[in-house]
Write a protein that holds these residues in place. Structure first.
Motif, PDB file in Angstrom:
ATOM      1  N   GLU A  47      36.643  12.393 -13.511  1.00 11.48           N
ATOM      2  CA  GLU A  47      36.262  13.047 -14.753  1.00 11.48           C
ATOM      3  C   GLU A  47      35.723  12.078 -15.864  1.00 11.48           C
ATOM      4  N   ARG A  48      36.536  11.086 -15.833  1.00  6.98           N
ATOM      5  CA  ARG A  48      35.966  10.088 -16.809  1.00  6.98           C
ATOM      6  C   ARG A  48      34.686   9.642 -16.610  1.00  6.98           C
ATOM      7  N   ALA A  49      34.276   9.078 -15.403  1.00  5.53           N
ATOM      8  CA  ALA A  49      32.975   8.689 -14.833  1.00  5.53           C
ATOM      9  C   ALA A  49      32.073   9.968 -15.147  1.00  5.53           C
ATOM     10  N   ILE A  50      32.142  11.294 -14.714  1.00  3.66           N
ATOM     11  CA  ILE A  50      31.261  12.302 -14.879  1.00  3.66           C
ATOM     12  C   ILE A  50      30.972  12.594 -16.421  1.00  3.66           C
ATOM     13  N   ASN A  51      31.857  12.283 -17.504  1.00  2.00           N
ATOM     14  CA  ASN A  51      31.602  12.583 -18.737  1.00  2.00           C
ATOM     15  C   ASN A  51      30.920  11.472 -19.245  1.00  2.00           C
ATOM     16  N   VAL A  53      28.384   9.960 -17.576  1.00  2.00           N
ATOM     17  CA  VAL A  53      27.001  10.071 -16.906  1.00  2.00           C
ATOM     18  C   VAL A  53      26.235  11.540 -17.412  1.00  2.00           C
ATOM     19  N   LEU A  54      26.993  12.531 -17.527  1.00  2.00           N
ATOM     20  CA  LEU A  54      26.472  13.844 -17.819  1.00  2.00           C
ATOM     21  C   LEU A  54      26.421  13.926 -19.247  1.00  2.00           C
ATOM     22  N   PRO A  55      25.486  14.651 -19.885  1.00  2.00           N
ATOM     23  CA  PRO A  55      25.506  14.847 -21.275  1.00  2.00           C
ATOM     24  C   PRO A  55      26.435  16.011 -21.557  1.00  2.00           C
ATOM     25  N   ARG A  56      26.874  16.173 -22.794  1.00  2.00           N
ATOM     26  CA  ARG A  56      27.684  17.170 -23.133  1.00  2.00           C
ATOM     27  C   ARG A  56      26.915  18.399 -23.382  1.00  2.00           C
ATOM     28  N   PRO A  57      27.581  19.717 -23.107  1.00  2.00           N
ATOM     29  CA  PRO A  57      26.813  20.938 -23.295  1.00  2.00           C
ATOM     30  C   PRO A  57      26.696  20.884 -24.630  1.00  2.00           C
ATOM     31  N   PRO A  58      25.693  21.879 -25.298  1.00  2.00           N
ATOM     32  CA  PRO A  58      25.365  22.063 -26.720  1.00  2.00           C
ATOM     33  C   PRO A  58      26.504  23.089 -27.134  1.00  2.00           C
TER      34      PRO A  58
END
Length: 64
Positions: A47-51, A53-58
């Motif tokens: 979860e930490r890694a994916i947060n 790498v991926l942009p936060r949703p608007p």
């Protein structure tokens, strides 16, 4: 990368066939490797890694 490079730690084939492991032996080997690598079963590290790498949703506009 030169063949004598100390960073290249990949094993070269020796021509020997690997011993066929039983399912229990393979499972134990997998668990041992996972422990050595510090694998996290909870998914928190993922979860930490994916947060990262991926942009936060608007954020949706607030209604007032």
């Amino acid at each position: 990368m030169a063949s004598g490079d100390p960073q290249n730690t990949a094993r070269k084939p020796t021509g020997k066939k690997a011993k066929k492991l039983s399912q229990k032996e393979q499972s134990e080997r997998f668990k041992e490797t996972a422990r050595e690598l510090g694998v996290d079963e909870s998914g928190e590290a993922f979860e930490r890694a994916i947060n990262v790498v991926l942009p936060r949703p608007p954020k949706s506009p607030q209604r007032g």
